[in-house]
Design an enzyme around this catalytic site. Structure first.
Site, PDB file in Angstrom:
ATOM      1  N   VAL A  51      -2.298   5.038  -2.519  1.00 43.19           N
ATOM      2  CA  VAL A  51      -3.438   5.591  -1.792  1.00 43.19           C
ATOM      3  C   VAL A  51      -3.120   6.931  -1.552  1.00 43.19           C
ATOM      4  O   VAL A  51      -1.840   7.395  -1.422  1.00 43.19           O
ATOM      5  CB  VAL A  51      -3.560   4.909  -0.214  1.00 43.19           C
ATOM      6  N   ILE A  60       0.804  -1.174  -0.095  1.00 46.18           N
ATOM      7  CA  ILE A  60      -0.135  -0.014  -0.049  1.00 46.18           C
ATOM      8  C   ILE A  60       0.776   1.161   0.014  1.00 46.18           C
ATOM      9  O   ILE A  60       1.494   1.402   1.223  1.00 46.18           O
ATOM     10  CB  ILE A  60      -0.900   0.087   1.213  1.00 46.18           C
ATOM     11  N   ALA A  61       1.214   1.733  -1.214  1.00 46.05           N
ATOM     12  CA  ALA A  61       1.986   2.845  -1.228  1.00 46.05           C
ATOM     13  C   ALA A  61       1.418   4.102  -1.040  1.00 46.05           C
ATOM     14  O   ALA A  61       0.148   4.214  -1.357  1.00 46.05           O
ATOM     15  CB  ALA A  61       2.802   2.928  -2.733  1.00 46.05           C
ATOM     16  N   HIS A  62       1.929   5.054  -0.294  1.00 46.10           N
ATOM     17  CA  HIS A  62       1.190   6.426  -0.039  1.00 46.10           C
ATOM     18  C   HIS A  62       2.304   7.225   0.668  1.00 46.10           C
ATOM     19  O   HIS A  62       3.523   6.865   1.059  1.00 46.10           O
ATOM     20  CB  HIS A  62       0.161   6.324   1.082  1.00 46.10           C
ATOM     21  N   ALA A  63       2.311   8.570   0.589  1.00 44.95           N
ATOM     22  CA  ALA A  63       3.091   9.703   1.300  1.00 44.95           C
ATOM     23  C   ALA A  63       2.197  10.451   2.213  1.00 44.95           C
ATOM     24  O   ALA A  63       0.902  10.035   2.544  1.00 44.95           O
ATOM     25  CB  ALA A  63       3.509  10.625   0.035  1.00 44.95           C
TER      26      ALA A  63
END
Lengths: 144, 94
Positions: free
Chosen positions: A103, A64-67
């Protein structure tokens, strides 16, 4: 609710990539196209893995990639890239990664309730199998 | 008793972990509050217990409360086996 977010234009299945960075870029590009994020958000997600480690690999095969919320985010959004051949992200137990979700959240209020629906789907082995190997139609059907 | 789940920014993976931890603790009959938080604000938390990935746990080692490392955020059995004994002990000490 999830079906309002994971729509046809933000899903790419059975893609070929050479690295986790490429997978994140691909998922990010989908949200760039819908204008949910600004371009800088994509690099911020990659930088976050360099800074905090591969913790975005939350379970075997799933990232789940997010910043950071808010910055470079115009709308709450999620995209999905599934890979034909999984790639490593350097996680001890959850490599290799088949599914990359990107996300983006407008604020840090933990309001992304569609994640609850996603978690239910990801917790089901049959659905997970379809996500990993299915065509776009089959994958889309999971979110309906 | 406050329990937090921590990731880099408190909006993505920690939210997912929070959902699973809350699910397990509810099944076990515990009446506790579980929140998601980002790694920076978690460093100064007043929570009694933290759930996080190994990578994030390493970055917040200095916190005063116990940290439970979870490898698979979707695996309720892992959360249950590692988390329930600690929660039970903490609640007994209250």
């Amino acid at each position: 609710m999830l079906n309002q977010f994971l729509t046809e234009n933000v899903i790419k299945v059975q893609q070929h990539v050479n690295s986790w960075q490429e997978a994140i870029q691909l998922g990010g590009a989908l949200l760039l196209k819908t204008e949910a994020i600004e371009e800088n958000y994509i690099q911020a997600m990659i930088d976050a893995v360099h800074k905090h480690g591969p913790y975005i690999a939350i379970a075997p095969g799933i990232a789940i990639a997010h910043a950071a919320p808010g910055k470079f985010v115009n709308d709450d959004a999620i995209s999905l890239v599934t890979l034909k051949e999984a790639v490593a992200i350097g996680h001890d137990t959850n490599d290799p990664i088949h599914l990359f979700f990107v996300v983006a959240a407008k604020s840090n209020e933990g309001h992304l309730t569609f994640l609850q629906e996603l978690v239910t789907i990801l917790s089901d082995d049959k659905s997970l199998g379809i996500l990993k190997t299915g065509n776009k139609e089959a994958v889309l059907a999971l979110f309906q | 008793m406050k329990i937090i789940c921590v990731c880099g920014f408190g909006v993505g993976s920690s939210l997912i972990l929070k959902m699973k931890v809350a699910e397990v603790l509810k099944e076990e009959g515990f009446d506790v509050k579980v929140e998601a938080q980002d790694v920076t604000s978690a460093s100064g938390t007043d929570a009694k217990l933290i759930f996080a990935s190994k990578e994030i746990a390493n970055q917040i080692k200095k916190v005063k409360c116990p940290i439970i490392e979870i490898h698979n955020f979707l695996n309720k059995q892992e959360i249950r086996e590692k988390g329930v004994p600690v929660v039970r002990k903490l609640l007994a000490e209250l």
